[in-house]
Design an enzyme around this catalytic site. Structure first.
Site, mmCIF file in Angstrom:
data_model
loop_
_atom_site.group_PDB
_atom_site.id
_atom_site.type_symbol
_atom_site.label_atom_id
_atom_site.label_comp_id
_atom_site.label_asym_id
_atom_site.label_seq_id
_atom_site.Cartn_x
_atom_site.Cartn_y
_atom_site.Cartn_z
ATOM 1 N N GLY A 20 0.793 -1.217 0.000
ATOM 2 C CA GLY A 20 0.000 0.000 0.000
ATOM 3 C C GLY A 20 0.825 1.267 0.000
ATOM 4 N N LYS A 37 -3.617 4.795 5.107
ATOM 5 C CA LYS A 37 -2.988 3.772 4.274
ATOM 6 C C LYS A 37 -3.991 3.289 3.247
ATOM 7 C CE LYS A 37 0.161 0.038 4.014
ATOM 8 N NZ LYS A 37 1.393 -0.420 4.620
ATOM 9 N N ASP A 133 4.174 -9.261 9.024
ATOM 10 C CA ASP A 133 5.047 -8.495 8.110
ATOM 11 C C ASP A 133 5.991 -7.594 8.895
ATOM 12 O OD1 ASP A 133 6.048 -7.779 5.615
ATOM 13 O OD2 ASP A 133 4.680 -6.088 5.413
#
Length: 427
Positions: A20, A37, A133
């Protein structure tokens, strides 16, 4: 390019990646700056309704995370086909930028960053949320030295369920391959997967680069799954053995061979990243005692923020100040010793603190908080130099003294007992 998203006015782009684009934005209704985002476009043929519903479900899940190390999620939704999250706008620098400009961190600062991240993971895992992540670009260092973990839930939201089509860019596996656990690469994400990613991050903080850096995603999958981790001792020889072994444990191939929990990792890291203590005014008031100079707190903060070499220079300049009071000079010597320790000169720092302690006791008395702080820092340095038996003996005595001492308030109460318990677990 569109500059608005409903009630959010997008003001400037902060960064972008495979998961993103992040914008700074002004929220008109609340009159505040936020971070927005925007998630990447869905892949060809993606089942839009199913994917959006799951994204919003994950966003609701992560929005309930309330922790100082996690930016709050204020809003989420879909606007004209774009999925978005609205979060706190966190000031500071992303850790990948810090590494690119400043190089590897000091051992103490690297361990402190990793400890703070492990604390956040322990909380999130307890709430049933796995990050998926973790990487330097998702870790922000604020101006006051705090660590914020970004993008909770985004990878989970993009992870397809059986039979669903991915809607990440290029249909890629959510996460970042350089920091991805072997089991995550084949779709089996567990809390221990975050610990593997944390191991990759800590390795990079110490060595200046991640354990595996091949450009090909396939080769990275293969190396994480089957190749031994390049020895950290060869890239950063001064890393203490205990910390090196912890990094190796985090990078075990099988999840069950890694530490049992993020909470355990945070406890182990505390041996190399003790909570820094603010330099305080001496409380033993006598004819020779003065209040602490305001520069002492500034230099301590500089060292805590990961700039021990610069702080050490300032301490040395400060100690050359004509007419400096004895208490201030002793406090500066303590600060300078802690900077030396942060630069890897642990034995030198230990000898200096032992010398300072005798003078502090004489000037301030054995029960002064500054004396207790110096004794605690000596114990930490004993641990870091491998003298665990001596450290345990000192901590046992210090824990009793802190519990009996009415002036040992706040963070001092229980800290030595806690470190002793961690030390016992390590041994």
């Amino acid at each position: 390019m569109r500059r608005s998203l409903g009630r959010y006015e997008l003001t400037r782009e902060l960064g972008r990646g495979g998961m993103g684009v992040v914008w700074a934005a002004y929220e008109r209704d609340q009159g505040r700056e936020v971070a927005v985002k925007l998630l990447p476009p869905r892949g060809p043929g993606a089942e839009r309704g199913t994917l959006e519903r799951r994204f919003l479900r994950e966003a609701r899940l992560t929005s309930r995370l309330k922790h100082p190390g996690i930016p709050a999620v204020h809003d989420h939704g879909s606007h004209e086909g774009d999925l978005y999250l609205v979060m706190d706008l966190v000031p500071g620098r992303a850790l990948d930028s810090v590494l690119a400009s400043d190089g590897p961190l000091s051992v103490e600062h690297a361990a402190d960053v990793a400890r703070r991240v492990a604390d956040v993971l322990a909380y999130a895992h307890g709430e049933g949320v796995v990050h998926r992540d973790l990487k330097p670009s998702n870790l922000m260092i604020t101006p006051d030295g705090e660590v914020k973990v970004l993008d909770f839930g985004v990878a989970a939201a993009l992870e397809p369920q059986p039979g669903e089509t991915r809607f990440t860019a290029a249909n890629a596996t959510p996460g970042t391959v350089v920091y991805m656990a072997p089991e995550q690469a084949v779709g089996k994400t567990v809390p221990a997967s975050d610990l593997y990613s944390l191991g990759c991050v800590l390795y990079e903080l110490l060595a200046g680069e991640p354990p595996f850096t091949d450009a090909s995603p396939f080769m990275l999958y293969h190396r994480h799954a089957s190749e031994p981790v390049p020895p950290l001792a060869e890239r950063r020889p001064e890393v203490p053995d205990g910390l090196r072994k912890l990094v190796e444990a985090l990078l075990e191939k099988r999840p069950e061979d890694r530490p049992a929990s993020a909470e355990e990792v945070a406890a182990l890291l505390a041996a190399w990243s003790p909570a820094r203590t603010q330099v305080q005014s001496p409380s033993g008031m006598s004819a020779t005692t003065t209040f602490a100079h305001p520069r002492l707190a500034e230099m301590a903060a500089l060292c805590r923020a990961g700039h021990p070499a610069r702080a050490l220079e300032e301490y040395e300049d400060f100690m050359a100040t004509p007419g400096l009071g004895r208490a201030d000079r002793l406090a500066a010597r303590v600060g300078a010793a802690l900077c030396s320790g942060a630069l890897g000169r642990s034995r030198e720092a230990l000898e200096e603190l032992r010398s300072v302690l005798a003078e502090q006791r004489s000037l301030l008395g054995p029960d002064d908080p500054a004396v207790l702080d110096t004794r605690y820092e000596i114990a930490v340095l004993l641990v870091r130099t491998g003298q665990r038996h001596a450290a345990a003996e000192l901590l046992r005595r210090l824990a009793d003294d802190e519990e009996e001492n009415q002036r040992a308030e706040g963070f001092r109460r229980g800290r030595s007992r806690s470190l002793l318990e961690r030390l016992n677990r390590m041994t």
